[in-house]
Structures are given as C-alpha cells and as structure tokens.
Write an enzyme that holds these catalytic residues in place. Structure first.
Site, PDB file in Angstrom:
ATOM      1  N   SER A   1      49.906  75.072  23.609  1.00 37.59           N
ATOM      2  CA  SER A   1      50.219  73.933  22.750  1.00 37.59           C
ATOM      3  C   SER A   1      49.493  72.666  23.163  1.00 37.59           C
ATOM      4  O   SER A   1      49.180  71.829  22.312  1.00 37.59           O
ATOM      5  CB  SER A   1      51.735  73.697  22.724  1.00 37.59           C
ATOM      6  OG  SER A   1      52.241  73.595  24.039  1.00 37.59           O
TER       7      SER A   1
ATOM      8  N   HIS B   1      52.132  68.500  25.585  1.00 36.72           N
ATOM      9  CA  HIS B   1      51.724  68.040  24.255  1.00 36.72           C
ATOM     10  C   HIS B   1      51.080  66.658  24.350  1.00 36.72           C
ATOM     11  O   HIS B   1      50.028  66.394  23.752  1.00 36.72           O
ATOM     12  CB  HIS B   1      52.933  67.967  23.327  1.00 36.72           C
ATOM     13  CG  HIS B   1      53.538  69.306  23.033  1.00 36.72           C
ATOM     14  ND1 HIS B   1      54.579  69.474  22.145  1.00 36.72           N
ATOM     15  CD2 HIS B   1      53.251  70.550  23.495  1.00 36.72           C
ATOM     16  CE1 HIS B   1      54.916  70.747  22.086  1.00 36.72           C
ATOM     17  NE2 HIS B   1      54.126  71.420  22.901  1.00 36.72           N
TER      18      HIS B   1
END
Length: 577
Positions: free
Chosen positions: A321, A377
């Site tokens: 991610s 992230h």
C-alpha cells in the site's frame, strides 16, 4: 449573427442539485474534521491527522461557497455576442477573442465544460470567490475555467452547443476581419502536452500477478500453519516484514523492500491489487511503464521507512500500500503537466477517490484484528509526490513520456535485485526458525522437538537440566512411553540439593506443587517453579489452574528465560482451544 438567437442568454443554478452536492461535501468535511479524534491506537493521535484539519477548513469554505450560489439571484453562466460570463471564474464578461477552445467532459455522473483562455487575458481578470485565495499550484489552470453543466438550469447539450456556436462565429468574424489564417508555428506553440492512453497497463498486470504469487508462497512456506487463509505474524516476520530490531540492530535493510511485497490476508491482497489496478489505469500509460515501476519502488521504500520510524517497535509491517498510495500521489502531481482540458480533472478525481480514504483513520483495524499501516501510506504518499515533482521538471510538453526513463528502470531493477537477493537470508531465517525446538513444540511437532531438545544439551551444558525437562514435556505430549524413564535417568545425574531437582521430582510424582514452590530459594527459581507447576496442571488436563500459573510466570519471569517464552506460548495456544 443569426437574429433568432438572443443577444444574451442566462442560465441560473439548479438549486436542488447544488444543495445535494453541498450536503455530500458537508458530510465529507465532517469526516475530515473528525479524523484527529479517531486515534489509531488508544492515547495516540493519528500521525497524519495534522493534515486533515486544514483540508477540512478549505472544504468547509467550499461548502459555504456552494450554499451562496443558492441564495444569489445572478446567473451561473451567461453568453452573448460580446463574450461569456462565468460566475464561478471571474467578475468580468470574457470576450470570445480571449477564448482559445471549449471542451467537454461527459460521464454518467459528470458533465463539465472547460473554457481555455488566453493566459495573458486570464491574468487580467478578477477571480471570484474562493478561487482568488486558492494557491496557484492547486488550481486546474490559471487559464482554464470549469463549468459544471449539471448544476445549471437548462439542457447541457444545448448550453454547450450555444457556447461553441458563439465561439465559431467569432472566429469567422476574426478571420474575415484579419484576412489571414494562423501560421503553423502559432498552432504548434498553442498545442498542449501530448499523451497517449491507448493500450493496456501491462506492467501493472505483471506486478499484480507477482504479488499474488508471493502471497501463495507465504501460505506455502510459512513457519506457522495459516489460519483462515492468512499467514501468521511469525511467518510475516521471518519472510521479510519490517521490524525495527531486525533492521536497526541486525542490519536487515533488505526488509524495506521485501515488506512491500508481502500481505497479511487475502482481503489485504485483494484491496491492494484493486488499488494498484486503478493506479495503473490512470498513470502507467501517461508516464510509461519504466517511470511507473520506478515510482512504485521508491514509494514502497518510503512507506517502509515511515512504518519503521512512526509505528511502535513491536509492529511487523507488510503490504504494497505504501507504493500504491505513492502512485496516486504521483497521479495528482502529474495532472499539472496538462494545463487544460478534462484530463487533469479525470486524473485528480480518480486519485482522490483512493488517496483520501487511504490516509483517513476511519478503519484503523480490520475485521481480522490487523492494524492498517497509515504510517506506510503517509510515507509512500510523500515519497511518490516528491519524486513526481522532480518528474515534472524533466517532462517536455511535446514529449510523450518524461525523460530519464532509463534511470527509473535502473531503480526498478535495483529493487528487484534486492528482493531476489533476500531469498537467501529469508531461507536461512526460516530454516533457523523451524529448527528451534520451542517452535516445533508449540506447533505440535513433539517427536521432532524432543530430539532437538536433547541435541541442545550438548550445545549448552549449563542449561541441560532445563532442556531435559522440556524434552520430557515434548515426549509426554507426543505419547512417548519412554518419557518418565528418560527423566528419571537424568534426575539421577543431578545434585539433589540444587535447583531444578525438585521440578524433576514433581513430574515423577514424588513432590506436590506446593512442596516444589516451597523449595524455590529466590525469585528466579520461584518463577520457574510457577511455570512448571502450570505444565504439571496441563499434563493433567487442568487448564484453568494451568492458565493461572502461566499468567503468573509471564509476570514474574525475566524475558530472557525459556520459561517466559514457554508461558507466552502456552497462553497463546490455550486461547486457540
């Protein structure tokens, strides 16, 4: 001009649609404002929460601006032979001669008209509302006005056709008045950046296949049997997840790469593959697969570094991610390479749909109890955005892809080399982990554990009496009829006046748990006595008493003692029963 067409046509706002859009935006604003009050872990605010309040403030101002459109009496758009008035763009009516082009972007839920203006004229106009306060870097373009046709009263097709008709007639009048056509050099100077969205994002599909294959390898070569189709934390640690001690103390820096290729569950993999596919659809064909690969790799490493620095030291971090969020940040930055037309909005809307939720801590924990790594992230977004800013500087307007794609490819190859090179240390870690008799014991491989506990005696004679006790436990759990005989044989070799001889007598049935505890002479032997009394209860099927003793041992034993590890393992196993 055709006398049948009114000299000035005005279009008011469709107040019902404006109100619905305002309410949706208000809900989004409330979510952003609530983000700082939704801690990722108890007592700790989310690491990226400081970003949300300023965004929420800007979004709130936009809500106010939208609501003002409802109460205002003036038109949202007006066209005449003199020019076009766009309420959301400028105070003045813009003459048709200042309009370079009019384009339209129409989808099922979107219908926007883009009016490209002469930059010199655009700079002289007085911007309206919030637009005058928005930083230039965040605007679609200084010389592009955007009109949402769905927010106006009137048929969007008719509005667009009327605008283009007025522009065409003005061009005709200019050509007749000037008696000349634009030169080829002028046309070329006015041309915007070129791009090609044909073909398929092949590298994206290849990367998705690689991630799926790696996840299958996690399940196949895990050090603990997968539960519900998901690898255990021990498996993720051994196979290359980020872990502060392993990286900073043992120098296993390759984990910054391998962690980005691992996933903690099938849903984790599915969501990341979907997001990667979306990123590939938006970005790969615009910047080329080499730059796309390079951006993913740099963003993935940035995410791993942020996870390492921000998260607690006992967290094992995995997932692509960070690299994927970095790609979406790159999409937003890359959109500024295209100053006009619908493409910038398509890119930004598509990226924001994934990027904003990935940074909002509304779902800090998954249904399986795994923590979503927002630190990764954030790190991936910062790394991807920073590299994309540099990318814009090496992207000529008339070149299909950014320059230095070979350098980007070299970066991607280096990432792949590190990932492939990590197979050797990972295999060594896995072999060492599986050879640990404690691991074998708690995985139920009792005969193998008993043999390896016996082998440990020669390697560490000082701890030999304890390894013999663990061998007895493994033999007993494995229904080995020689367990008591072997233990009695080893007990005969011990000094009966020293610890842990009383523990041997406990398992041989010659002392009670209370008598063993009473013979402990210090805190260390007392914690050991408590643990082995717990094992005595376990062998008798008295799990409630055993659980009490294991919890007490976990609290009293030093972390370096094998009894501490044993208590933790037994409690974990009891939870699964």
């Amino acid at each position: 001009m055709d006398t049948q067409v009114p000299q000035r046509t005005e279009f008011a706002y469709y107040k019902g649609r404006v109100l619905r859009f305002s309410l949706i935006l208000l809900i989004f604003t409330a979510g952003l404002a609530a983000a700082p009050f939704l801690p990722e872990r108890p007592g700790q605010s989310h690491p990226s929460a400081v970003v949300f309040l300023p965004i929420a403030a800007l979004s709130g101002l936009l809500v106010i601006a939208m609501l003002l459109k409802i109460v205002k009496a003036g038109p949202g758009l007006a066209i005449s032979s003199a020019g076009i008035f766009i309420e959301s763009y400028a105070d003045e009516t813009i003459p048709w001669r200042a309009v370079r082009d009019i384009r339209r972007y129409k989808r099922r839920r979107t219908d926007q008209m883009y009016v490209d203006l002469d930059p010199a004229v655009a700079r002289t106009l007085t911007r309206r509302g919030l637009a005058r306060w928005v930083p230039k870097a965040l605007r679609v373009s200084e010389a592009t006005a955007v009109i949402s046709l769905r927010l106006l009263l009137g048929n969007p097709n008719w509005i667009y056709d009327e605008c283009t008709d007025f522009l065409a007639k003005d061009r005709e009048q200019q050509a007749l008045a000037d008696g000349s056509l634009p030169s080829a050099s002028q046309v070329q100077d006015d041309a915007g950046p070129i791009f090609n969205l044909k073909g398929r994002p092949t590298f994206t599909y290849v990367l998705i296949v690689i991630l799926i294959v790696i996840y299958a390898a996690e399940l196949k070569f895990g050090v603990v049997v997968p539960k519900d189709g998901a690898p255990s934390t021990q498996t993720l640690l051994v196979l290359g997840g980020t872990f502060r001690q392993r990286i900073l103390v043992y120098g296993e820096w390759w984990r910054l790469v391998t962690a980005a290729l691992l996933h903690g569950s099938i849903m984790h993999l599915v969501f990341n593959c979907f997001a990667l596919w979306r990123a590939g659809i938006l970005l790969e064909r615009l910047i080329g697969w080499r730059w796309f690969a390079g951006l993913f790799c740099i963003s993935a490493i940035g995410g791993s570094i942020a996870s390492l620095l921000i998260n607690p030291s006992n967290i094992v971090g995995v997932g692509a991610s960070g690299g994927i969020v970095g790609l979406f940040a790159a999409v937003i930055v890359a959109s500024f390479h295209f100053p006009s037309g619908p493409l910038p909005s398509i890119l930004r809307v598509g990226a924001i749909q994934i990027l904003v939720p990935s940074l909002l801590p509304f779902f800090a924990q998954t249904a399986g109890g795994m923590q979503i790594d927002y630190a990764a992230h954030l790190g991936g977004a910062l790394a991807g955005g920073a590299v994309s800013l540099a990318l814009l500087k090496v992207w000529p307007r008339q070149q299909l892809h950014p320059r230095f794609s070979t350098a980007a490819l070299v970066g991607g190859i280096a990432f792949a080399v590190v990932a492939l090179g990590s197979i050797w240390p990972v295999s060594q870690l896995r072999a060492g982990y599986l050879a640990d008799p404690f691991v074998q014991y708690f995985q139920g491989q009792y005969p193998l554990a008993a043999d390896d506990f016996a082998a440990r005696v020669a390697l560490d004679p000082e701890a030999a009496p304890y390894y013999h006790l663990w061998r007895f436990l493994a033999q007993t759990r494995g229904n080995d009829g020689q367990a008591a005989t072997d233990l009695r044989l080893e007990a005969g070799k011990l000094d009966q006046g020293k610890w842990p001889y009383p523990v041997y007598k406990l398992f041989l049935g010659e002392l009670s748990p209370e008598e063993v505890t009473a013979k402990a002479t210090n805190s260390d032997s007392l914690c050991e006595a408590i643990f082995y009394v717990g094992e005595w209860h376990m062998l008798r099927g008295e799990t409630a008493d055993a659980t009490q003793k294991f919890k007490a041992a976990l609290l009293s034993c030093p972390h370096t003692f094998m009894e501490y590890e044993g208590a933790a393992g037994e409690l974990k196993r009891l939870k699964r029963l």
